[in-house]
Design a protein around this motif. Structure first.
Motif, short mmCIF file in Angstrom:
data_model
loop_
_atom_site.label_atom_id
_atom_site.label_comp_id
_atom_site.label_asym_id
_atom_site.label_seq_id
_atom_site.Cartn_x
_atom_site.Cartn_y
_atom_site.Cartn_z
N VAL A 65 0.85 -1.19 0.00
CA VAL A 65 0.00 0.00 0.00
C VAL A 65 0.89 1.23 0.00
O VAL A 65 1.85 1.33 0.76
CB VAL A 65 -0.94 0.01 1.22
N LEU A 66 0.57 2.19 -0.85
CA LEU A 66 1.33 3.43 -0.94
C LEU A 66 0.95 4.40 0.18
O LEU A 66 -0.13 4.30 0.76
CB LEU A 66 1.09 4.08 -2.30
N GLY A 67 1.83 5.36 0.43
CA GLY A 67 1.53 6.41 1.40
C GLY A 67 2.27 6.27 2.71
O GLY A 67 2.38 5.17 3.25
N SER A 68 2.78 7.41 3.23
CA SER A 68 3.63 7.40 4.42
C SER A 68 3.05 8.16 5.61
O SER A 68 3.61 8.10 6.70
CB SER A 68 4.99 8.02 4.08
N GLU A 69 1.96 8.89 5.41
CA GLU A 69 1.39 9.70 6.51
C GLU A 69 -0.12 9.74 6.36
O GLU A 69 -0.64 9.77 5.25
CB GLU A 69 1.98 11.11 6.50
N ALA A 70 -0.80 9.75 7.49
CA ALA A 70 -2.26 9.72 7.45
C ALA A 70 -2.85 10.34 8.70
O ALA A 70 -2.20 10.45 9.74
CB ALA A 70 -2.76 8.28 7.31
N ALA A 71 -4.13 10.73 8.57
CA ALA A 71 -4.92 11.18 9.71
C ALA A 71 -6.24 10.43 9.67
O ALA A 71 -6.79 10.16 8.58
CB ALA A 71 -5.17 12.68 9.64
N GLY A 72 -6.75 10.08 10.84
CA GLY A 72 -8.00 9.33 10.85
C GLY A 72 -8.51 9.10 12.25
O GLY A 72 -8.12 9.79 13.20
N VAL A 73 -9.39 8.11 12.39
CA VAL A 73 -10.05 7.80 13.66
C VAL A 73 -9.63 6.42 14.13
O VAL A 73 -9.68 5.44 13.36
CB VAL A 73 -11.58 7.87 13.49
N VAL A 74 -9.19 6.33 15.37
CA VAL A 74 -8.72 5.05 15.91
C VAL A 74 -9.85 4.02 15.92
O VAL A 74 -10.96 4.29 16.39
CB VAL A 74 -8.16 5.23 17.34
N VAL A 75 -9.54 2.84 15.39
CA VAL A 75 -10.46 1.70 15.43
C VAL A 75 -10.04 0.72 16.52
O VAL A 75 -10.86 0.21 17.28
CB VAL A 75 -10.52 0.99 14.06
N ALA A 76 -8.74 0.46 16.59
CA ALA A 76 -8.21 -0.48 17.59
C ALA A 76 -6.73 -0.21 17.78
O ALA A 76 -6.07 0.36 16.91
CB ALA A 76 -8.43 -1.93 17.15
N ALA A 77 -6.19 -0.63 18.92
CA ALA A 77 -4.77 -0.47 19.21
C ALA A 77 -4.14 -1.82 19.48
O ALA A 77 -4.80 -2.77 19.90
CB ALA A 77 -4.57 0.46 20.42
N GLY A 78 -2.83 -1.91 19.20
CA GLY A 78 -2.10 -3.13 19.46
C GLY A 78 -2.06 -3.47 20.93
O GLY A 78 -2.35 -2.63 21.79
N PRO A 79 -1.66 -4.70 21.27
CA PRO A 79 -1.74 -5.18 22.66
C PRO A 79 -0.91 -4.39 23.66
O PRO A 79 -1.22 -4.38 24.85
CB PRO A 79 -1.24 -6.64 22.54
N ASP A 80 0.17 -3.72 23.20
CA ASP A 80 1.03 -3.01 24.15
C ASP A 80 0.88 -1.49 24.06
O ASP A 80 1.66 -0.76 24.66
CB ASP A 80 2.49 -3.39 23.91
N VAL A 81 -0.12 -1.02 23.32
CA VAL A 81 -0.26 0.41 23.07
C VAL A 81 -1.17 1.04 24.12
O VAL A 81 -2.26 0.54 24.39
CB VAL A 81 -0.83 0.67 21.65
N THR A 82 -0.72 2.14 24.70
CA THR A 82 -1.53 2.88 25.67
C THR A 82 -1.70 4.32 25.19
O THR A 82 -0.94 4.81 24.37
CB THR A 82 -0.87 2.88 27.06
N GLY A 83 -2.71 5.00 25.73
CA GLY A 83 -2.91 6.40 25.41
C GLY A 83 -3.81 6.65 24.21
O GLY A 83 -4.06 7.81 23.86
N PHE A 84 -4.28 5.60 23.58
CA PHE A 84 -5.18 5.74 22.43
C PHE A 84 -6.38 4.82 22.62
O PHE A 84 -6.24 3.67 23.05
CB PHE A 84 -4.46 5.39 21.12
#
Length: 304
Positions: A65-84
């Motif tokens: 998939v092309l593209g290096s930067e994006a803005a959007g709405v969080v759907v889910a976070a990885g198992p070790d991710v906090t703050g989102f």
């Protein structure tokens, strides 16, 4: 299945296509977002041609998939991710491509989008604006000093001019005649690029932020009394070191994204979004950047 704009092998535009892919699943350190906007940058088409970023390892897997930067709405976070959390509006650098209905962002380089910042504007900040900010801060020139920026009419250059001006620097911007009006509108003194450009620079300069490389970098270096104030994002670390300078040191942190977003909200940094196209016209957006005809930032908008 969600849509994405991909390339299926290394090569030219003929390798690109809009297709359907499985929705990504966030792993450690990753955030899955429903993309609302994605910025388009020269690195995107360069990666399609086979360019490898420093540190890239392993064999490529297609389609990519092309593209290096994006803005959007969080759907889910990885198992070790906090703050989102699901529903958060965010922007950042992708762990996998951005030209898609869903994308994975790298959590350490993802920030919460301020309410006063549009998705389109936020999507332009992680690559060009953050690179510009890192370089200007690296030079650490005092207010009132003169900064020369080569390639001042490009994406990083336009952001660097504005960030430097916000920090109280005098800016001399080297760009084509066609971009004189743009460079001057940002608060810089314009010097036309091309043969003899260094002779047209008005007065001494205290720092150089090079975005071109090659002979332009060498000519810019000759204008400096202190080569430690020479940085480049347009040449290799070896080329920069040979001239007494250095490559821009990228911070790649959410804190930098927070800061450039703050500058936009304050009105001190205009992302200059001039072209917005839907995902179905991603190829057209990429051609505009690849041809070097873009004035300001090109953004791909994804319907909610």
């Amino acid at each position: 299945m969600p849509k994405a704009y991909v390339f299926t092998r290394y090569g030219g535009p003929e390798t690109e296509e809009l297709t359907e892919i499985e929705r990504p699943v966030p792993g450690p350190g990753e955030i899955l977002v429903a993309v609302r906007a994605a910025g388009v940058n020269p690195v995107d088409w360069k990666l399609r041609t086979g360019f490898r970023r420093p540190g890239d390892t392993g064999e490529p897997r297609f389609p990519q998939v092309l593209g290096s930067e994006a803005a959007g709405v969080v759907v889910a976070a990885g198992p070790d991710v906090t703050g989102f959390a699901a529903g958060d509006e965010v922007f950042g650098n992708t762990a996998a491509g951005a030209f898609a209905e869903y994308a994975l962002l790298s959590a350490p380089v993802t920030a919460h989008k301020p309410a006063g910042l549009s998705f389109a504007a936020a999507a332009t900040l992680p690559v060009a604006a953050a690179t510009a900010y890192d370089g200007v801060r690296q030079l650490d020139l005092p207010a009132g000093a003169t900064l020369l920026i080569t390639g001042a009419g490009g994406g990083v250059g336009v952001a660097a001019v504005q960030i430097a001006r916000a920090l109280g620097l005098r800016v001399v911007g080297v760009a084509s005649e066609a971009k004189q009006e743009l460079v001057v509108s940002l608060g810089a003194e314009h010097v036309a690029s091309g043969p003899g450009w260094a002779e047209r620079v008005p007065g001494p300069v205290d720092g150089v932020y090079d975005l071109v490389g090659g002979e332009v970098l060498a000519e810019a270096a000759a204008l400096l009394a202190d080569r430690s104030k020479l940085i480049t994002a347009g040449a290799s670390p070896a080329d920069a070191a040979a001239l007494g300078g250095a490559r821009v040191a990228r911070a790649r942190t959410a804190e930098v994204l927070d800061e450039v977003a703050r500058l936009v909200v304050k009105g001190e940094l205009d992302p200059l979004v001039t072209t917005v196209l839907p995902l179905e016209r991603a190829g057209e957006a990429l051609r505009t950047v690849e041809a070097g005809h873009a004035r300001g930032k090109v953004v791909i908008e994804v319907a909610a």
